[in-house]
Design an enzyme around this catalytic site. Sequence first.
Site, mmCIF file in Angstrom:
data_model
loop_
_atom_site.group_PDB
_atom_site.id
_atom_site.type_symbol
_atom_site.label_atom_id
_atom_site.label_comp_id
_atom_site.label_asym_id
_atom_site.label_seq_id
_atom_site.Cartn_x
_atom_site.Cartn_y
_atom_site.Cartn_z
ATOM 1 N N LYS A 13 3.406 9.823 2.225
ATOM 2 C CA LYS A 13 4.790 10.273 1.993
ATOM 3 C C LYS A 13 4.926 11.768 2.262
ATOM 4 O O LYS A 13 5.867 12.206 2.907
ATOM 5 C CB LYS A 13 5.224 9.990 0.544
ATOM 6 C CG LYS A 13 5.255 8.530 0.171
ATOM 7 C CD LYS A 13 5.896 8.294 -1.200
ATOM 8 C CE LYS A 13 5.163 8.944 -2.346
ATOM 9 N NZ LYS A 13 3.821 8.382 -2.620
ATOM 10 N N ARG A 88 10.470 7.227 -9.486
ATOM 11 C CA ARG A 88 9.254 6.439 -9.684
ATOM 12 C C ARG A 88 9.459 5.342 -10.716
ATOM 13 O O ARG A 88 8.537 4.569 -10.972
ATOM 14 C CB ARG A 88 8.140 7.358 -10.172
ATOM 15 C CG ARG A 88 7.152 7.763 -9.068
ATOM 16 C CD ARG A 88 6.170 8.706 -9.716
ATOM 17 N NE ARG A 88 4.900 8.822 -9.119
ATOM 18 C CZ ARG A 88 4.547 9.795 -8.268
ATOM 19 N NH1 ARG A 88 5.436 10.648 -7.822
ATOM 20 N NH2 ARG A 88 3.320 9.884 -7.843
ATOM 21 N N ARG A 127 -10.026 12.493 2.324
ATOM 22 C CA ARG A 127 -9.224 13.704 2.118
ATOM 23 C C ARG A 127 -9.986 14.672 1.207
ATOM 24 O O ARG A 127 -10.007 15.863 1.413
ATOM 25 C CB ARG A 127 -7.902 13.297 1.461
ATOM 26 C CG ARG A 127 -6.890 14.413 1.350
ATOM 27 C CD ARG A 127 -5.502 13.846 1.187
ATOM 28 N NE ARG A 127 -5.238 13.395 -0.169
ATOM 29 C CZ ARG A 127 -4.197 12.642 -0.520
ATOM 30 N NH1 ARG A 127 -3.351 12.230 0.388
ATOM 31 N NH2 ARG A 127 -4.011 12.278 -1.762
ATOM 32 N N ARG A 136 -7.163 18.159 -5.497
ATOM 33 C CA ARG A 136 -6.336 17.955 -6.679
ATOM 34 C C ARG A 136 -7.171 17.274 -7.752
ATOM 35 O O ARG A 136 -8.000 16.421 -7.471
ATOM 36 C CB ARG A 136 -5.160 17.046 -6.302
ATOM 37 C CG ARG A 136 -4.085 17.788 -5.566
ATOM 38 C CD ARG A 136 -3.082 16.846 -4.963
ATOM 39 N NE ARG A 136 -2.642 15.792 -5.886
ATOM 40 C CZ ARG A 136 -1.675 14.939 -5.572
ATOM 41 N NH1 ARG A 136 -1.066 15.026 -4.406
ATOM 42 N NH2 ARG A 136 -1.324 14.004 -6.422
ATOM 43 N N ARG A 147 -3.505 5.364 -10.704
ATOM 44 C CA ARG A 147 -2.177 5.697 -10.178
ATOM 45 C C ARG A 147 -1.589 4.521 -9.399
ATOM 46 O O ARG A 147 -0.377 4.297 -9.409
ATOM 47 C CB ARG A 147 -2.253 6.966 -9.311
ATOM 48 C CG ARG A 147 -2.484 8.220 -10.169
ATOM 49 C CD ARG A 147 -3.012 9.378 -9.370
ATOM 50 N NE ARG A 147 -2.011 9.965 -8.514
ATOM 51 C CZ ARG A 147 -2.249 10.436 -7.291
ATOM 52 N NH1 ARG A 147 -3.448 10.390 -6.774
ATOM 53 N NH2 ARG A 147 -1.272 10.969 -6.596
HETATM 54 P P1 AMP Z 1 2.415 13.021 -6.593
HETATM 55 O O1 AMP Z 1 2.044 14.329 -6.015
HETATM 56 O O2 AMP Z 1 3.772 12.558 -6.181
HETATM 57 O O3 AMP Z 1 1.372 11.965 -6.388
HETATM 58 O O4 AMP Z 1 2.518 13.242 -8.175
HETATM 59 C C1 AMP Z 1 1.414 13.682 -8.935
HETATM 60 C C2 AMP Z 1 1.639 13.352 -10.417
HETATM 61 O O5 AMP Z 1 2.800 14.036 -10.882
HETATM 62 C C3 AMP Z 1 1.881 11.889 -10.721
HETATM 63 O O6 AMP Z 1 0.682 11.144 -10.849
HETATM 64 C C4 AMP Z 1 2.642 11.998 -12.032
HETATM 65 O O7 AMP Z 1 1.774 12.300 -13.113
HETATM 66 C C5 AMP Z 1 3.513 13.215 -11.791
HETATM 67 N N1 AMP Z 1 4.813 12.854 -11.168
HETATM 68 C C6 AMP Z 1 5.245 13.203 -9.928
HETATM 69 N N2 AMP Z 1 6.469 12.718 -9.681
HETATM 70 C C7 AMP Z 1 6.819 12.029 -10.812
HETATM 71 C C8 AMP Z 1 7.959 11.272 -11.177
HETATM 72 N N3 AMP Z 1 8.999 11.106 -10.339
HETATM 73 N N4 AMP Z 1 7.969 10.711 -12.416
HETATM 74 C C9 AMP Z 1 6.955 10.880 -13.274
HETATM 75 N N5 AMP Z 1 5.833 11.556 -12.987
HETATM 76 C C10 AMP Z 1 5.759 12.132 -11.763
#
Ligand code: AMP
Length: 199
Positions: A13, A88, A127, A136, A147
């Site tokens: 994404k 989400r 990665r 990360r 996740r």
């Molecule tokens: P991402 O970089 O999108 O994979 O997000 C990393 C982490 O941030 C996720 O595993 C969640 O803990 C938190 N996070 C990001 N976006 C959201 C969202 N829309 N709702 C809830 N938690 C989020």
Amino acid sequence: MRLILLGPPGAGKGTQAKKLMEAHAIQQLSTGDMLRAAVKAETPIGLKAKDIMVRGDLVPDDVVNQIVAERIGDPDCSNGFILDGFPRTVAQAEALEAILAEKQLELDAVIELQVDEEALASRVEKRRQESGDAVREDDTVEALRHRLKVYRDQTAPLIEHYRGTGKLRSVDGMQDIETVTANIAAILGEARPQLYATG
Ligand code: AMP
């Protein structure tokens, strides 16, 4: 142009959002990036989100809804945006609908990146190796598995939610990056033909 990119963690994404951002001069709004910045800056939101993010769980809906509501109103989003990692949950999708309705804005499309979840684990491993130390904290195979479960339980229901709105378009996210980009461009050409009109 206002888009949502939907798909499990590691589906690409972020990569596709950056390409769309350059192609259409619109903002990438990644709630994950915004939350990581808040964690780094040790803001109240960051302090609240830190442990939740390391576990790979979702930060409470009201926290992310508020971040997005504020960000969408910024002047640099007036030309449009790509939501990457938001919504989400169905509750977040409903909050987004209210935010957009209030601003009299509409989504152009919801693009779902379809991927083979098993293959994602090896992508994440790669990665991690390629990026050396700057990885990360939640980018481990174990965290990814959690996740992915969170995605299946809480985020995947959004696919049916958006199918119901007629805005859902699906792309095979296992193809190489350029092919995925080209497929998304074709979809957007159908959604907004004027953007791709020649002559
Ligand atoms: P991402 O970089 O999108 O994979 O997000 C990393 C982490 O941030 C996720 O595993 C969640 O803990 C938190 N996070 C990001 N976006 C959201 C969202 N829309 N709702 C809830 N938690 C989020």
